[in-house]
Design an enzyme around this catalytic site. Structure first.
Site, mmCIF file in Angstrom:
data_model
loop_
_atom_site.group_PDB
_atom_site.id
_atom_site.type_symbol
_atom_site.label_atom_id
_atom_site.label_comp_id
_atom_site.label_asym_id
_atom_site.label_seq_id
_atom_site.Cartn_x
_atom_site.Cartn_y
_atom_site.Cartn_z
ATOM 1 N N THR A 171 0.874 -1.176 0.000
ATOM 2 C CA THR A 171 0.000 0.000 0.000
ATOM 3 C C THR A 171 0.910 1.223 0.000
ATOM 4 O O THR A 171 1.664 1.447 0.952
ATOM 5 C CB THR A 171 -0.888 0.032 1.259
ATOM 6 N N LYS A 229 -7.901 1.345 -3.087
ATOM 7 C CA LYS A 229 -7.565 0.937 -1.714
ATOM 8 C C LYS A 229 -7.770 2.091 -0.733
ATOM 9 O O LYS A 229 -8.377 1.929 0.329
ATOM 10 C CB LYS A 229 -6.112 0.455 -1.696
ATOM 11 N N LYS A 274 -1.902 5.055 8.563
ATOM 12 C CA LYS A 274 -1.099 5.126 7.326
ATOM 13 C C LYS A 274 -2.017 5.326 6.114
ATOM 14 O O LYS A 274 -1.782 6.201 5.280
ATOM 15 C CB LYS A 274 -0.285 3.828 7.160
HETATM 16 P P1 NAD Z 1 6.297 -5.619 7.192
HETATM 17 O O1 NAD Z 1 6.988 -4.438 7.787
HETATM 18 O O2 NAD Z 1 6.035 -6.816 8.053
HETATM 19 O O3 NAD Z 1 7.093 -6.124 5.872
HETATM 20 C C1 NAD Z 1 7.810 -5.285 5.023
HETATM 21 C C2 NAD Z 1 9.130 -5.989 4.722
HETATM 22 O O4 NAD Z 1 9.854 -5.225 3.764
HETATM 23 C C3 NAD Z 1 10.038 -6.128 5.951
HETATM 24 O O5 NAD Z 1 10.346 -7.477 6.167
HETATM 25 C C4 NAD Z 1 11.281 -5.305 5.583
HETATM 26 O O6 NAD Z 1 12.482 -5.857 6.092
HETATM 27 C C5 NAD Z 1 11.243 -5.383 4.067
HETATM 28 N N1 NAD Z 1 12.017 -4.333 3.415
HETATM 29 C C6 NAD Z 1 12.101 -3.014 3.738
HETATM 30 N N2 NAD Z 1 12.922 -2.382 2.866
HETATM 31 C C7 NAD Z 1 13.370 -3.313 1.983
HETATM 32 C C8 NAD Z 1 14.221 -3.277 0.863
HETATM 33 N N3 NAD Z 1 14.797 -2.143 0.457
HETATM 34 N N4 NAD Z 1 14.458 -4.432 0.187
HETATM 35 C C9 NAD Z 1 13.878 -5.589 0.586
HETATM 36 N N5 NAD Z 1 13.039 -5.697 1.646
HETATM 37 C C10 NAD Z 1 12.782 -4.565 2.329
HETATM 38 O O7 NAD Z 1 4.915 -5.058 6.588
HETATM 39 P P2 NAD Z 1 3.634 -5.910 6.138
HETATM 40 O O8 NAD Z 1 2.647 -5.944 7.264
HETATM 41 O O9 NAD Z 1 4.106 -7.162 5.498
HETATM 42 O O10 NAD Z 1 3.010 -4.914 5.059
HETATM 43 C C11 NAD Z 1 3.570 -4.794 3.765
HETATM 44 C C12 NAD Z 1 2.686 -3.873 2.953
HETATM 45 O O11 NAD Z 1 1.353 -4.397 2.895
HETATM 46 C C13 NAD Z 1 2.562 -2.446 3.519
HETATM 47 O O12 NAD Z 1 2.565 -1.551 2.456
HETATM 48 C C14 NAD Z 1 1.220 -2.479 4.242
HETATM 49 O O13 NAD Z 1 0.610 -1.199 4.312
HETATM 50 C C15 NAD Z 1 0.428 -3.418 3.348
HETATM 51 N N6 NAD Z 1 -0.685 -4.114 4.017
HETATM 52 C C16 NAD Z 1 -0.495 -4.704 5.235
HETATM 53 C C17 NAD Z 1 -1.558 -5.365 5.849
HETATM 54 C C18 NAD Z 1 -1.378 -6.038 7.195
HETATM 55 O O14 NAD Z 1 -2.391 -6.425 7.781
HETATM 56 N N7 NAD Z 1 -0.149 -6.216 7.688
HETATM 57 C C19 NAD Z 1 -2.806 -5.404 5.219
HETATM 58 C C20 NAD Z 1 -2.961 -4.827 3.955
HETATM 59 C C21 NAD Z 1 -1.879 -4.173 3.367
#
Ligand code: NAD
Length: 291
Positions: free
Chosen positions: A87, A162, A237
């Site tokens: 997102t 979204k 966010k």
């Molecule tokens: P998270 O923080 O658990 O995962 C993000 C991952 O990206 C981390 O493991 C981090 O180490 C990695 N990362 C950061 N910079 C990086 C780079 N340069 N290269 C490679 N890896 C890198 O977050 P999440 O909960 O998995 O969410 C991910 C996305 O999905 C976000 O945009 C969030 O808004 C969206 N989202 C999350 C949910 C939820 O319930 N968690 C629901 C819908 C959407």
């Protein structure tokens, strides 16, 4: 398919694992998190992207997406697809799509709803922006990771869908919580309130499916001490993204702005950080009218 998967956090790891379990060749990279079972470890984003027909990203925000796209696009073959499921702001999604197009690569923005439970179960909903041909290429992967993929139009439209959806969700959750708090003070029983509203014109997903009152309606995070679920921090966010977008296109969204301000206060000043976004109800319960 040969798939590169970058960003293996709470959402990315189970999504990548489901693709691998379905028989795809998945190579993953994350700056911190390990690869889940069945996913081959790459030592950089570039290496995860090399030779991939589709590169999927699941990253925290638009700035990181832009940086990762700059890194992987030169490593991708013309005709390959860059599928971002994070997102992020609409502007980042559209800028990345333009860069991809200039490199002969298709870009899709495909943010999800369904949370970590949906990511694990393979029941996410994808809201997708980008070219028809790329959507068709990615469709079999959407079918593995999710239960529904809606093609919303050109680049950025997935992110637009979204943040509009989540703006409605944030506003209706606040309205539902403040109405319960008002009902309490008026001496109206919560079960009666639910029975009326959930079958009347005040109904919404927030009331009917995710009721913020413990013990009322279907089981929800309210019944688990407001452990997320969908964290208030993530709602904040998304509300910020919707307001950034509204400013960029000069759209008047007063309720969305009020919801953003209230969640900002809840998360950053009060006790909302780490709690489910429906914990707005105990917040209102403990408050009096502001003078
Ligand atoms: P998270 O923080 O658990 O995962 C993000 C991952 O990206 C981390 O493991 C981090 O180490 C990695 N990362 C950061 N910079 C990086 C780079 N340069 N290269 C490679 N890896 C890198 O977050 P999440 O909960 O998995 O969410 C991910 C996305 O999905 C976000 O945009 C969030 O808004 C969206 N989202 C999350 C949910 C939820 O319930 N968690 C629901 C819908 C959407």
């Amino acid at each position: 398919m040969n798939i590169g998967f970058i960003g293996l956090g709470n959402m990315g790891a189970p999504m990548a694992a489901n693709l691998a379990a379905a028989g795809h060749q998945v190579t993953g990279f994350d700056t911190v998190a390990p690869c889940p079972d069945g996913v081959a470890q790459a030592d950089s984003a570039t290496h995860a992207a090399e030779g991939a027909e589709i590169v999927i990203t699941m990253l925290p925000n638009g700035a990181i997406l832009r940086a990762v796209a700059d890194e992987v696009l030169p490593a991708m073959a013309p005709g390959a697809v860059l599928l971002d499921c994070s997102t992020v702001d609409v502007a980042s999604a559209r800028d990345v799509a333009t860069k991809a197009e200039n490199a002969g690569i298709y870009a899709l923005d495909a943010p999800v709803s369904g949370g970590t439970g949906g990511a694990t179960a393979g029941t996410l909903t994808f809201m997708v922006g980008g070219p028809d041909a790329a959507f068709a290429t990615a469709k079999p992967l959407f079918d593995i990771m999710g239960q529904k993929a809606v093609h919303c139009g050109p680049a950025g439209n997935g992110q637009a869908a979204k943040i509009c959806n989540n703006m409605i969700l944030g506003v209706t959750m606040i309205a539902t919580c403040e109405a319960f708090a008002l009902a309490d003070k008026l001496g109206l029983d919560r079960q009666a309130m639910f029975d009326v509203v959930s079958t009347s014109s005040g109904q919404s997903w927030s009331m009917n499916t995710y009721c913020p009152a413990p013990g009322i309606g279907p089981t929800s995070p309210a019944d688990n001490d407001y452990k997320p679920g969908f964290a208030a921090d993530l709602m904040l966010k998304d509300l910020r993204l919707s307001q950034e977008a509204a400013e960029a296109v000069d759209a008047d969204t007063p309720m969305g702005a009020a919801a953003r301000d209230l969640y900002a206060r809840f998360v950053e000043i009060e006790d909302g950080a780490g709690r489910d976004f429906s914990a707005m109800l105990p917040r209102f319960e403990g408050r009096r009218r502001e003078k």
